[in-house]
Design an enzyme around this catalytic site. Sequence first.
Site: not given
Length: 366
Positions: A234, A252
């Site tokens: 991420k 997220d």
Amino acid sequence: MKKSSASKKTVPAKGAPAEKATAKKVTAKKAVADDSAAAEAAAEKATVKKTAAKKATAKKTAAKKATAKKTAPLKRQAPAKKPAVAPKKAAAAVEGVAPAKTVAAKPPRGESRTALVRRARRINRELAEVYPYAHPELDFENPFQLVVATVLSAQTTDLRVNQTTPALFAKYPTPEDLAAAVPEEVEEILRPTGFFRAKTKSVIGLSKALAEDFGGEVPGRLEDLVKLPGVGRKTAFVVLGNAFGRPGITVDTHFQRLVRRWRWTGETDPDKIEAAVGALFPKSDWTDLSHHVIWHGRRICHARKPACGACPIAPLCPAFGEGETDPEKAKKLLKYEKGGLPGQRLKPPQAYLDAGGKPAPPLGAG
């Protein structure tokens, strides 16, 4: 002279009694034989009856099974899954890092794969019109500041990170400076972000790695970024997409929540979500798509009470009705600039300010 009367009496033949006895024995033997034959016949009849009964029982059982098979609902066999073909770029493998597996998104009932792709892309186009100024909501001036800020954003808001990093970067402007920092001093600066001890260890560790292994520069390759302490896929995609212009999907908590609500995928693992959603869009859309989805999740489609009545993509959303549907009540749930509130960046892009966005206040400003 007269003959004696005794001489006139008939004398029975000596062999007669023996013949009678023999006849009786023969009769008895015949009777026994007849009884045996009758018994055998009866036994045969019983055996035949048992066999017939068994056959009848077997036929009944077979009939019951056949009936059960006919009446039992047939289990639908899932059609053979075609391997989802992500854009060619999405499946590119990088040395030392296992790429996320391509996962076919599961559309709502009755929605074909083609319809899902069209709906997903239309949602992205609609969000692009609602948030034409969407951008990463972390303040940064270079890749080093972005990677540090992204690591610090775990378990807190971008706003709190933006209020904290000015003091951090003023004191430690380069990876070499932060690598040589006293941990206790860094912890004191990072305290407002939460989990400050673990975060201090990560940012000092990644600064040392940058200084020692990459000449003080943030690498522009996924396989190098994920080797840095505290940096996962991420964080790496945030840096690649926003500091180097290389497309990536940022999965997220907001992104995960919304793509499941929209039924783009039913996956819960971030890597699988990344692969499933990436297969719905061309790679060139990935970075902006991430911004659009995350912005929408922060402003309108909240976790606990989404503002469904104020949602611009309500007609395309399978989860419409999970939140407040009354337009007036929904407006009161809007956050950030949609509700007239400041955004999360202290120094947002000019396009955001031109569109009426407000910069966030510094730490301690109230």
